[in-house]
Design an enzyme around this catalytic site. Structure first.
Site, short mmCIF file in Angstrom:
data_model
loop_
_atom_site.label_atom_id
_atom_site.label_comp_id
_atom_site.label_asym_id
_atom_site.label_seq_id
_atom_site.Cartn_x
_atom_site.Cartn_y
_atom_site.Cartn_z
N PHE A 134 41.84 41.05 45.94
CA PHE A 134 40.78 40.74 44.97
C PHE A 134 41.39 39.91 43.86
O PHE A 134 42.37 40.31 43.24
CB PHE A 134 40.20 42.04 44.39
CG PHE A 134 39.00 41.78 43.53
CD1 PHE A 134 37.73 41.64 44.09
CD2 PHE A 134 39.13 41.65 42.16
CE1 PHE A 134 36.63 41.38 43.29
CE2 PHE A 134 38.03 41.40 41.35
CZ PHE A 134 36.76 41.26 41.92
N ASP A 219 49.49 37.90 41.42
CA ASP A 219 48.38 38.32 40.58
C ASP A 219 48.71 39.71 40.05
O ASP A 219 48.60 40.71 40.77
CB ASP A 219 47.11 38.34 41.45
CG ASP A 219 45.89 38.87 40.69
OD1 ASP A 219 46.07 39.49 39.63
OD2 ASP A 219 44.77 38.67 41.18
N LYS A 248 43.17 41.92 32.18
CA LYS A 248 42.86 43.34 32.02
C LYS A 248 43.47 43.98 30.77
O LYS A 248 42.93 43.84 29.69
CB LYS A 248 43.24 44.11 33.29
CG LYS A 248 42.23 43.89 34.42
CD LYS A 248 42.29 44.99 35.44
CE LYS A 248 41.35 44.78 36.63
NZ LYS A 248 39.99 45.22 36.38
C1 PLP Z 1 44.18 41.97 40.87
C2 PLP Z 1 42.98 41.42 40.15
N1 PLP Z 1 42.88 40.11 39.96
C3 PLP Z 1 41.83 39.57 39.32
C4 PLP Z 1 40.80 40.34 38.86
C5 PLP Z 1 39.65 39.71 38.15
O1 PLP Z 1 39.73 39.95 36.79
P1 PLP Z 1 38.46 39.72 35.86
O2 PLP Z 1 37.43 40.73 36.26
O3 PLP Z 1 38.99 39.89 34.46
O4 PLP Z 1 37.99 38.32 36.11
C6 PLP Z 1 40.87 41.73 39.03
C7 PLP Z 1 39.77 42.59 38.56
O5 PLP Z 1 39.55 43.68 39.04
C8 PLP Z 1 41.97 42.28 39.71
O6 PLP Z 1 42.08 43.60 39.92
#
Ligand code: PLP
Length: 385
Positions: A134, A219, A248
Site C-alpha cells: 500500500f 516506503d 503519518k
Molecule cells: C506504507 C504506506 N504508504 C503510504 C500510505 C499513504 O499515506 P497517506 O494516507 O498519508 O497518503 C500509507 C497509509 O496507510 C502507508 O501505510
C-alpha cells in the site's frame, strides 16, 4: 441530526466509519461525545506517535501559529530547513522534499525515479513493487500499491508498474528488465495486516539494485520514526535506500510527508516538482517537536521494549498468528471474526483496527506504557476467547 447522520449527508462516502465520534484525547486515551474513555491502540493509524495533545506538540503548534503559518515555497522559512536537516541527520546523507501525506511523498519518489531513469538509464521507467503493498490513493500510488480492490475502479491506470510477491527476491530479479528503474517496497507491509520483511530480503534486494543500477525506494510512511523500535525499519537490515518516504507520525497528527533522496537519486531541478502547502512552517514546527521528544524521551528504545511486551501479550490471546516488529503488531484469527472483535473492543473502550476479516492491527502511540498494554490485554483476553 447526529454527527453520523450529518456525515452521511455532507461527506463523500469513501470509507466505513465505526459508530463513535471522538472529541478529545490525552496521551493514549480518547474521549467520545458522551464522555466515554477509550484506550487507543491505533493512534490515528500509526500517526499520533506522542499520543494525543502532547504538551510539546501543542506548544510548538501554538507558538508557530502565532508567528507564521504559511508563506508558500516561493520563499525560505527556518522551520522547513531545520526539519530537513534533522531528518537527514537521523537517516542517511540525502536531501528532502516536504509535502503533506504519504501518498504525496510516494508520488514524489515515483516522479524522481522516472526522471532519474530518463537521465541515467536510457528512459527506463518501470517500478517493481509487491502484491499486497500500500503506497497511497493517488492514481500513481494506488497503481504502485499491489491491491486490486483499491485500483481496479479507476482504470485506465498509469503504466510502468510491475507487481511481484513480497519476500521473494528471486521474483524481483526475474521481473527486472531494461525498462526497470526502481524497486519500491515497504520494510513491513502495514495496511494489509503487518507482514515483515523476511531476514535477508531487503539486503538481497539492495544488492540486486546495486548490481542492476536500480533505485531502491523504501516506503517508511508507516514503519518510520521509531515505530518498529529503530528510527527506520530498514536499519534492522543494515542497508540504506536511495529514496525513503515518510509521513503519518512525522507531524504527530499535523499533516506532513517527506521524500528523502540520496545524492545519486536526487535529480530534481527547479520547476520539476512542488506543493503549495508542502513543508509549511506550522507542520514543520510540529514535526520538529515530535522528533525532539522522540529523541529526548528515548522513545525509539521504549517502542522496542513496549513492542516486545505487546507482542507477548497478543500471543497470549490464542489467535492463529501474531506478527510484527516493535509497536507495529497484528494478530490473525482462524475464524473471520476480526471485525466483530474490533466492535466488541470498541464497546469496551479499546481501539483496535481490523484490517480484514481475519487480522487485527495494533499501532499504538510510542508513549504507551506497560500498564496500558496490560489493561488492553485483560480486555482483549475476555473478548478473544
Ligand atoms: C506504507 C504506506 N504508504 C503510504 C500510505 C499513504 O499515506 P497517506 O494516507 O498519508 O497518503 C500509507 C497509509 O496507510 C502507508 O501505510
Amino acid at each position: 441530526m447526529t454527527t453520523p447522520e450529518l456525515a452521511e449527508r455532507y461527506l463523500m462516502q469513501t470509507g466505513r466509519r465505526l459508530p463513535v465520534t471522538f472529541v478529545r484525547g490525552r496521551g493514549c486515551l480518547l474521549y467520545d461525545d458522551a464522555g466515554r474513555e477509550y484506550l487507543d491502540l491505533v493512534a490515528g493509524i500509526a500517526v499520533n506517535l506522542l499520543g494525543h495533545a502532547h504538551p510539546d506538540v501543542v506548544a510548538a503548534v501554538t507558538r508557530q501559529s502565532a508567528e507564521l503559518i504559511h508563506t508558500s515555497n516561493l520563499y525560505f522559512t527556518e522551520p522547513q530547513v531545520d526539519l530537513a536537516q534533522r531528518l537527514v541527520e537521523l537517516s542517511f546523507p540525502s536531501r528532502v522534499f516536504l509535502c503533506n501525506s504519504g501518498a504525496e511523498a510516494n508520488e514524489t519518489a515515483i516522479k524522481l525515479a522516472r526522471k532519474w531513469g530518463a537521465r541515467n538509464r536510457d528512459g527506463a521507467f518501470e517500478i517493481i513493487s509487491t502484491t499486497g503493498s500500500f503506497h497511497g490513493r493517488t492514481l500513481a500510488t494506488v497503481t504502485a500499491g499491489g491491491q486490486h480492490k483499491y485500483s481496479d475502479p479507476f482504470q485506465p491506470l498509469p503504466s510502468g508498474f510491475v507487481h511481484v510477491a513480497y519476500n521473494d527476491p528471486g521474483a524481483i530479479e526475474s521481473a527486472t528488465s531494461d525498462r526497470t528503474v526502481a524497486v519500491m517496497l515497504e520494510p513491513i507491509m502495514g495496511e494489509i495486516g503487518i507482514v515483515p520483511a523476511a531476514r535477508g530480503y531487503l539486503k538481497r534486494v539492495r544488492e540486486w539494485c546495486d548490481r542492476k543500477d536500480l533505485l531502491l525506494i523504501l516506503d517508511e510512511v508507516q514503519t518510520g520514526l521509531g515505530r518498529t523500535g529503530r528510527w527506520f525499519a530498514h536499519q534492522y537490515a543494515g542497508i540504506t535506500p536511495d529514496v525513503m518516504t515518510l509521513a503519518k507520525g512525522l507531524g504527530g497528527g499535523v499533516p506532513i510527508g517527506a521524500c528523502l533522496a540520496n545524492e545519486r537519486a536526487d535529480v530534481f531541478e527547479p520547476g520539476d516538482h512542488g506543493s503549495t502547502f508542502g513543508g509549511n512552517p506550522l507542520a514543520c514546527a510540529a514535526a520538529a517537536a515530535v522528533l525532539h521528544v522522540i529523541e529526548r524521551d528515548g522513545l525509539v528504545g521504549h517502542a522496542a521494549e513496549m513492542g516486545e511486551l505487546l507482542h507477548a501479550s497478543l500471543k497470549d490471546l490464542g489467535a492463529k498468528a501474531t506478527r510484527g516488529l516493535g509497536l507495529m503488531q497484528a494478530i490473525e484469527f482462524e475464524d473471520p471474526k476480526a471485525k466483530a472483535f474490533q466492535q466488541s473492543c470498541l464497546e469496551t473502550g479499546l481501539i483496535v483496527n481490523a484490517v480484514d476479516d481475519h487480522s487485527v492491527r495494533f499501532v499504538p502511540p510510542l508513549i504507551i506504557t506497560a500498564n496500558e498494554i496490560d489493561r488492553a490485554q485483560e480486555t482483549m483476553r475476555k473478548l478473544a476467547g
